[in-house]
Design a protein around this motif. Structure first.
Motif, PDB file in Angstrom:
ATOM      1  N   ASN A  21       0.759  -1.225   0.057  1.00 54.91           N
ATOM      2  CA  ASN A  21       0.095  -0.031  -0.044  1.00 54.91           C
ATOM      3  C   ASN A  21       0.791   1.353   0.104  1.00 54.91           C
ATOM      4  O   ASN A  21       0.321   2.200   0.235  1.00 54.91           O
ATOM      5  N   ALA A  22       2.144   1.075  -0.124  1.00 47.36           N
ATOM      6  CA  ALA A  22       2.825   2.184  -0.133  1.00 47.36           C
ATOM      7  C   ALA A  22       2.804   3.145  -1.809  1.00 47.36           C
ATOM      8  O   ALA A  22       2.777   2.335  -2.468  1.00 47.36           O
ATOM      9  N   GLY A  23       3.059   4.342  -1.556  1.00 49.71           N
ATOM     10  CA  GLY A  23       2.818   4.936  -2.777  1.00 49.71           C
ATOM     11  C   GLY A  23       2.889   6.343  -2.708  1.00 49.71           C
ATOM     12  O   GLY A  23       2.969   7.204  -1.751  1.00 49.71           O
ATOM     13  N   ILE A  24       3.092   7.232  -3.916  1.00 53.36           N
ATOM     14  CA  ILE A  24       3.311   8.423  -4.083  1.00 53.36           C
ATOM     15  C   ILE A  24       2.468   9.075  -5.194  1.00 53.36           C
ATOM     16  O   ILE A  24       2.436   8.428  -6.179  1.00 53.36           O
ATOM     17  N   MET A  25       2.126  10.186  -5.056  1.00 48.64           N
ATOM     18  CA  MET A  25       1.212  10.680  -6.292  1.00 48.64           C
ATOM     19  C   MET A  25       1.830  12.307  -6.554  1.00 48.64           C
ATOM     20  O   MET A  25       1.232  13.079  -5.534  1.00 48.64           O
ATOM     21  N   ARG A  26       2.421  12.465  -7.528  1.00 48.73           N
ATOM     22  CA  ARG A  26       3.021  13.937  -7.595  1.00 48.73           C
ATOM     23  C   ARG A  26       2.444  14.268  -9.094  1.00 48.73           C
ATOM     24  O   ARG A  26       2.820  13.722 -10.141  1.00 48.73           O
ATOM     25  N   LEU A  27       1.383  15.100  -8.865  1.00 48.21           N
ATOM     26  CA  LEU A  27       0.689  15.266 -10.201  1.00 48.21           C
ATOM     27  C   LEU A  27       1.379  16.524 -11.132  1.00 48.21           C
ATOM     28  O   LEU A  27       1.750  17.572 -10.580  1.00 48.21           O
ATOM     29  N   SER A  28       1.583  16.288 -12.494  1.00 49.16           N
ATOM     30  CA  SER A  28       1.732  17.283 -13.299  1.00 49.16           C
ATOM     31  C   SER A  28       1.790  16.645 -14.748  1.00 49.16           C
ATOM     32  O   SER A  28       1.637  15.601 -14.915  1.00 49.16           O
ATOM     33  N   ALA A  29       1.720  17.632 -15.828  1.00 47.75           N
ATOM     34  CA  ALA A  29       1.719  17.212 -17.084  1.00 47.75           C
ATOM     35  C   ALA A  29       2.774  16.338 -17.453  1.00 47.75           C
ATOM     36  O   ALA A  29       3.982  16.594 -16.999  1.00 47.75           O
ATOM     37  N   VAL A  30       2.748  15.482 -18.585  1.00 53.50           N
ATOM     38  CA  VAL A  30       3.594  14.585 -18.802  1.00 53.50           C
ATOM     39  C   VAL A  30       4.970  15.355 -19.216  1.00 53.50           C
ATOM     40  O   VAL A  30       5.797  15.057 -18.892  1.00 53.50           O
ATOM     41  N   ALA A  31       4.409  16.530 -19.869  1.00 53.47           N
ATOM     42  CA  ALA A  31       5.656  17.115 -20.736  1.00 53.47           C
ATOM     43  C   ALA A  31       6.303  18.111 -19.564  1.00 53.47           C
ATOM     44  O   ALA A  31       7.448  18.499 -19.841  1.00 53.47           O
ATOM     45  N   SER A  32       5.694  18.368 -18.388  1.00 57.18           N
ATOM     46  CA  SER A  32       6.593  19.083 -17.390  1.00 57.18           C
ATOM     47  C   SER A  32       7.061  18.192 -16.230  1.00 57.18           C
ATOM     48  O   SER A  32       7.530  18.686 -15.172  1.00 57.18           O
ATOM     49  N   THR A  33       6.840  16.973 -16.270  1.00 62.26           N
ATOM     50  CA  THR A  33       7.262  15.879 -15.267  1.00 62.26           C
ATOM     51  C   THR A  33       8.723  15.743 -15.401  1.00 62.26           C
ATOM     52  O   THR A  33       9.419  15.567 -16.307  1.00 62.26           O
TER      53      THR A  33
END
Length: 176
Positions: A21-33
């Motif tokens: 259940n470990a995880g991270i979520m850093r949201l950004s457009a693919v082009a700016s990741t």
């Protein structure tokens, strides 16, 4: 991961259930990741699950259960979720394959894919207006709770889930 299994073996005598259940979520457009964010997602969301699955495959008792957390965003194709959703799709693929590999040992392998749940992982960085609009898109008019997800996991690791394997349960209150 071996140390975690060693500790569980020592404390409980064996490992019968693994919940990745470990995880991270850093949201950004693919082009700016950034490369760093991409690599962090892969290391934690895929690498951690892989290592847990591998250790369980080698050490788990017959009749055990492996559950990995995915995400309902895998099928939603939302902007800014590209890298996160891709890592969770990889979790689902590994789940389906490992279920076939471990079936002969009576080990079930499934994924639970929560929708929006009122946890720090989901809420952090989102304006209140965004969270409210997401609640409105759910037929229940609310975010899920950790207890909602725990109930889905409990079903899959309990006696009523013994004939369910290689599946992804989208525990999301009905969002598509």
């Amino acid at each position: 991961m071996p140390r975690l299994f060693d500790a569980a073996d020592q404390e409980f005598g064996s490992v019968d259930v693994l919940v990745n259940n470990a995880g991270i979520m850093r949201l950004s457009a693919v082009a700016s990741t950034s490369d760093a964010d991409f690599e962090a997602h892969c290391a934690i969301n895929i690498g951690g699950v892989f290592r847990g699955m591998r250790e369980a495959a080698n050490r788990m008792n017959e009749g055990g259960a492996i559950i990995s957390l995915s995400s309902s965003v895998v099928g939603l194709y939302q902007p800014a979720y590209g890298v996160y959703a891709a890592t969770k799709a990889a979790v689902e693929v590994m789940t389906h394959v490992l279920a076939k590999e471990l079936g002969s040992r009576d080990i079930t392998v499934n994924a639970v894919a929560p929708g929006p749940v009122g946890t720090d992982l989901f809420i952090t960085g989102k304006p209140e207006g965004v969270i409210e609009s997401i609640k409105e898109t759910n037929p229940f008019g609310r975010l899920g709770t950790p207890e909602d997800i725990a109930a889905a996991v409990s079903l899959l690791v309990g006696p009523d889930g013994r004939w369910i394997s290689g599946q992804t349960l989208r525990a999301n209150g009905g969002i598509v």
